[in-house]
Design an enzyme around this catalytic site. Sequence first.
Site, PDB file in Angstrom:
ATOM      1  N   THR A   1      72.353  56.342  43.968  1.00 23.27           N
ATOM      2  CA  THR A   1      71.896  55.289  44.812  1.00 23.27           C
ATOM      3  C   THR A   1      71.406  55.986  46.122  1.00 23.27           C
ATOM      4  O   THR A   1      71.673  57.070  46.578  1.00 23.27           O
ATOM      5  CB  THR A   1      73.116  54.524  45.341  1.00 23.27           C
ATOM      6  OG1 THR A   1      74.040  55.083  46.169  1.00 23.27           O
ATOM      7  CG2 THR A   1      73.711  53.811  44.149  1.00 23.27           C
ATOM      8  N   HIS A   2      70.276  55.500  46.700  1.00 20.43           N
ATOM      9  CA  HIS A   2      69.704  56.134  47.939  1.00 20.43           C
ATOM     10  C   HIS A   2      69.100  57.415  47.469  1.00 20.43           C
ATOM     11  O   HIS A   2      69.044  58.413  48.176  1.00 20.43           O
ATOM     12  CB  HIS A   2      70.721  56.167  49.057  1.00 20.43           C
ATOM     13  CG  HIS A   2      71.431  55.189  49.242  1.00 20.43           C
ATOM     14  ND1 HIS A   2      70.874  53.934  50.276  1.00 20.43           N
ATOM     15  CD2 HIS A   2      72.451  54.743  48.808  1.00 20.43           C
ATOM     16  CE1 HIS A   2      71.779  53.282  50.552  1.00 20.43           C
ATOM     17  NE2 HIS A   2      72.825  53.255  49.566  1.00 20.43           N
TER      18      HIS A   2
ATOM     19  N   SER B   1      45.763  73.034  36.070  1.00 21.85           N
ATOM     20  CA  SER B   1      44.822  72.862  37.507  1.00 21.85           C
ATOM     21  C   SER B   1      43.803  73.942  37.281  1.00 21.85           C
ATOM     22  O   SER B   1      43.851  75.002  36.403  1.00 21.85           O
ATOM     23  CB  SER B   1      45.789  73.452  38.534  1.00 21.85           C
ATOM     24  OG  SER B   1      45.312  74.180  39.665  1.00 21.85           O
TER      25      SER B   1
ATOM     26  N   TYR C   1      34.524  22.291  39.164  1.00 22.87           N
ATOM     27  CA  TYR C   1      34.359  23.774  38.852  1.00 22.87           C
ATOM     28  C   TYR C   1      33.582  24.172  40.092  1.00 22.87           C
ATOM     29  O   TYR C   1      32.628  23.572  40.651  1.00 22.87           O
ATOM     30  CB  TYR C   1      33.327  23.787  37.749  1.00 22.87           C
ATOM     31  CG  TYR C   1      32.632  25.291  37.537  1.00 22.87           C
ATOM     32  CD1 TYR C   1      33.374  26.120  36.793  1.00 22.87           C
ATOM     33  CD2 TYR C   1      31.541  25.662  38.107  1.00 22.87           C
ATOM     34  CE1 TYR C   1      32.916  27.375  36.571  1.00 22.87           C
ATOM     35  CE2 TYR C   1      31.002  27.012  37.972  1.00 22.87           C
ATOM     36  CZ  TYR C   1      31.616  27.808  37.169  1.00 22.87           C
ATOM     37  OH  TYR C   1      31.164  28.872  36.949  1.00 22.87           O
TER      38      TYR C   1
ATOM     39  N   GLN D   1      33.775  32.501  38.295  1.00 20.13           N
ATOM     40  CA  GLN D   1      33.185  33.399  37.680  1.00 20.13           C
ATOM     41  C   GLN D   1      33.906  34.701  38.132  1.00 20.13           C
ATOM     42  O   GLN D   1      34.139  35.848  37.447  1.00 20.13           O
ATOM     43  CB  GLN D   1      31.841  33.463  37.772  1.00 20.13           C
ATOM     44  CG  GLN D   1      31.026  34.544  36.871  1.00 20.13           C
ATOM     45  CD  GLN D   1      29.839  34.323  37.020  1.00 20.13           C
ATOM     46  OE1 GLN D   1      29.169  33.535  36.551  1.00 20.13           O
ATOM     47  NE2 GLN D   1      28.971  35.380  37.695  1.00 20.13           N
TER      48      GLN D   1
ATOM     49  N   LYS E   1      37.027  36.627  36.517  1.00 14.60           N
ATOM     50  CA  LYS E   1      36.822  37.347  34.834  1.00 14.60           C
ATOM     51  C   LYS E   1      36.932  38.685  35.073  1.00 14.60           C
ATOM     52  O   LYS E   1      37.783  39.527  34.277  1.00 14.60           O
ATOM     53  CB  LYS E   1      35.444  36.988  34.520  1.00 14.60           C
ATOM     54  CG  LYS E   1      35.281  37.028  33.117  1.00 14.60           C
ATOM     55  CD  LYS E   1      33.958  36.852  32.375  1.00 14.60           C
ATOM     56  CE  LYS E   1      33.657  35.381  32.464  1.00 14.60           C
ATOM     57  NZ  LYS E   1      32.309  35.042  32.089  1.00 14.60           N
TER      58      LYS E   1
HETATM   59  N1  ARG Z   1      29.723  32.543  33.521  1.00 14.86           N
HETATM   60  C1  ARG Z   1      30.119  31.170  34.262  1.00 14.86           C
HETATM   61  C2  ARG Z   1      31.615  31.505  34.718  1.00 14.86           C
HETATM   62  O1  ARG Z   1      32.218  32.280  34.311  1.00 14.86           O
HETATM   63  C3  ARG Z   1      30.031  30.247  33.142  1.00 14.86           C
HETATM   64  C4  ARG Z   1      30.250  28.799  33.660  1.00 14.86           C
HETATM   65  C5  ARG Z   1      28.865  28.598  34.251  1.00 14.86           C
HETATM   66  N2  ARG Z   1      28.899  27.160  34.934  1.00 14.86           N
HETATM   67  C6  ARG Z   1      27.938  26.497  35.852  1.00 14.86           C
HETATM   68  N3  ARG Z   1      28.321  25.385  36.053  1.00 14.86           N
HETATM   69  N4  ARG Z   1      27.098  27.577  36.548  1.00 14.86           N
HETATM   70  O2  ARG Z   1      31.945  30.604  35.607  1.00 14.86           O
END
Ligand code: ARG
Length: 472
Positions: free
Chosen positions: A168-169, A291, A331, A336, A339
Amino acid sequence: MKNTLSKHTTDVGRTMIGTIRVDVLAYTAGKDVELDARLVDADCIGSAAHVTMLAGLPLRPRIFSARAGARIVAELVRIMHRARRGAFTITLQDQDVHLAVERELTRRLGELGRKIHTGRSRNDQVAVDLRLFAKEQLLATIEEALALGAELLIQARRNRGVPMVGRTHLQPAMPSSVGLWASAYTEDLLDDIRLLKGAYDLNDQCPLGSAAGYGVPLPLDRQQVSDLLGFRRPIHNVLHAGNSRGKLESVILSALSQVMITLSRLAEDLMLFTMPEFGYFGLPPDMCTGSSIMPQKNNPDVLELVRARASRVMACAQAVMDIVKGLPSGYNRDLQETKEPFMLGLTMTRASLRIMAPLVAGLKINREALRRGFIPAVFATDHALSLVARGMPFRDAYHYVKKHLEELEGLDPAKAIALKTHVGATAGLDFAGMARQLTAERNFVSAEKRRFFKAISRLLRVPYPEEMQNAE
Ligand code: ARG
């Protein structure tokens, strides 16, 4: 010079693709052109379900005949094959995988291809693509976490009787064992797997049919599409279906962050305990790096990078939450940008799990060095408790031992770890129970894979993924 540059930029900007400036297209498509290559399978599978459902709608005239539906599905399978051979590319003109697939279908099937986008939007398309992608990725992540958990359990069982100083510690604390140390990480991973399964359950719902986020005036059969794709259920509210994008990714990334925190701590332990000053464990030589200047070096670069990548996966989770938290409902193109951190977080976590499994399997356990770590003070608490067993109140025993540390000389670590027999202690570890938990999770993954692949194979009318397993 400055003028030339800005003139050049303006010129490029003025080039048009259709009605849009090429620099605007490049800016808005961002990394999609590249990242969406990983979504070709999912996009084709999602489209196959949508088309199959449209072909069954009781509309006059029909949108598609059943035969036309089957032709489109066969063409979608051909696109998946072509993508696998590297013969399907997403161009800047396409912007993303959705328009690239539609373009290709229209090129091959004319009129039929132009009908495919009936009753859907790229918004529900990308949402379903990411969920199909996430489903396979999460199952693979759980499998890889189980493989590492199993290697840790093998080391734990093999070395259950090997004493190791518990700290511990970072200071020597109490007698412990390699079995306790290694199987603690197995249980950490089993906890992380429960979080991954929670994320998997949330992911296992179908957003398709929500279209732009507000449904469509067509009698879409959303339940059928969900069934065709092997989802547990359709997401009910169509606006919620869209709003869950990004939030879901952040949940998955949070679960991945927990996996990475576990790996990072394991890496930290290993860096410490393989230092020559400790020498408790030896890393597999073929997993260490040298190295360029110091000929003697055997560096734990893998472990350092696991530690750094844990920070990066956590940053991915944070990036997605930051993007999503201020968005109005409906949306927004901001989504986007979730992703890239999403895919990156998955890739880094899976790669880290995969590299840690052989590293743990190849660990050398140095019993002598482990034993040398047992300075007499490590036995202090155990000794006090042996006085308690003879009737002394604990606080008196505590002060007695503190004054008579010399009585701790020559005690036996192996005996000490054999004396801790209660549940979960050095001599009370239920290795068989842990193995059973690993098996249960393995069975969960196989059952889910079977269910999913069966649905997709039926939908595509070819065995999936035998012919088309996503590389990676
Ligand atoms: N490439 C876009 C995304 O990942 C797809 C959806 C586009 N939709 C739009 N309404 N421009 O969000």
